[in-house]
Design an enzyme around this catalytic site. Structure first.
Site, PDB file in Angstrom:
ATOM      1  N   ASP A  98      37.409  35.447  83.680  1.00 36.31           N
ATOM      2  CA  ASP A  98      37.436  34.098  84.264  1.00 36.31           C
ATOM      3  C   ASP A  98      37.485  34.060  85.786  1.00 36.31           C
ATOM      4  OD1 ASP A  98      40.182  34.715  84.848  1.00 36.31           O
ATOM      5  OD2 ASP A  98      40.706  34.057  82.822  1.00 36.31           O
ATOM      6  N   HIS A 113      35.342  43.504  81.250  1.00 42.10           N
ATOM      7  CA  HIS A 113      34.520  42.774  80.276  1.00 42.10           C
ATOM      8  C   HIS A 113      33.519  41.836  80.928  1.00 42.10           C
ATOM      9  CE1 HIS A 113      38.066  43.518  77.299  1.00 42.10           C
ATOM     10  NE2 HIS A 113      37.266  44.548  77.387  1.00 42.10           N
TER      11      HIS A 113
END
Ligand SMILES: [Zn+2]
Length: 232
Positions: A98, A113
């Site tokens: 994020d 990721h």
């Protein structure tokens, strides 16, 4: 109350997982109430889904971007970013996609990721795109669909990124894990690598987990509370 003098360490690693972002209100993906309990990942978060209906997958990721932008970094994120300004050897290794660390001001972030804020053309590579909506769903050079630069279900991890993480963790002398259960590879190996290199290992997580025993110290608090106290 445990206190740390950051200047006594040559290289500090903060390893962060879903709990770090959840404290800011960012919806988690796994677990009860997570994104994957409402959405079927097979429709939104794998290469097959993207090949089937790219637009649907991109729209879903725009929703994820919107929900992140509605949240703000907390005092834990800010503490780490401020420390990095004093200690250029500091690194953040995160499982989160994020970008909350970067929004708080962190510069040296290894994203295991991938990132919600990058897109990838198979021919023209990776581009940053940081608005709520993507500037374009298609590559400006070849008109190919742009794929979110995220590790989806069924994807291999990026070996260069994992190697980077291993390298900095093996060299660090203070390893602080925050808000991660740490049971998924390669994260499960990180505290062992840090310990192998002689680092002091601290876990910050309100709940214990199967990997907690690997740490020298365990702080059962949220990061927003624990980090400012630890480094004040
Ligand atoms: Zn292209």
């Amino acid at each position: 109350m445990l206190k740390i003098q950051p200047d006594k360490y040559k290289s500090i690693i903060f390893f962060t997982g879903a709990g770090m972002s959840a404290e800011s209100g960012v919806p988690t993906y796994r677990g009860r109430g997570g994104v994957w309990s409402k959405y079927n990942w097979e429709e939104y978060a794998c290469q097959e889904a993207f090949d089937r209906d790219s637009e649907k997958v991109l729209k879903f990721h725009e929703l994820r971007r919107k929900s992140v932008l509605e949240c703000a970094p907390h005092a834990g994120h800010t503490t780490i970013a401020e420390l990095e300004r004093r200690l250029p050897q500091l690194r953040v290794v995160t499982q989160n996609i994020d970008g909350m660390h970067q929004r708080a001001g962190s510069m040296n972030v290894i994203e295991l990721h991938g990132s919600l804020w990058r897109l990838r053309c198979p021919t023209h590579g990776i581009s940053e795109d940081i608005g709520e909506n993507y500037r374009s769903y298609k590559c400006e050079h070849c008109n190919c669909w742009l794929r979110p630069d995220i590790i989806w279900f069924g994807d291999m991890l990026d070996q260069d990124v994992i190697n980077d993480a291993h390298l900095v963790i093996a060299r660090c002398d203070l390893f602080i894990s925050i808000g991660t259960s740490g049971v998924v590879w390669p994260a499960a190996g990180f505290p062992k690598i840090a310990k192998g290199g002689g680092a002091r290992c601290i876990e910050i997580n309100p709940e214990p987990n199967d990997m907690s025993y690997l740490y020298d110290e365990n702080i059962r608090q949220s990061a927003g509370l624990a980090l400012p106290n630890l480094f004040e």
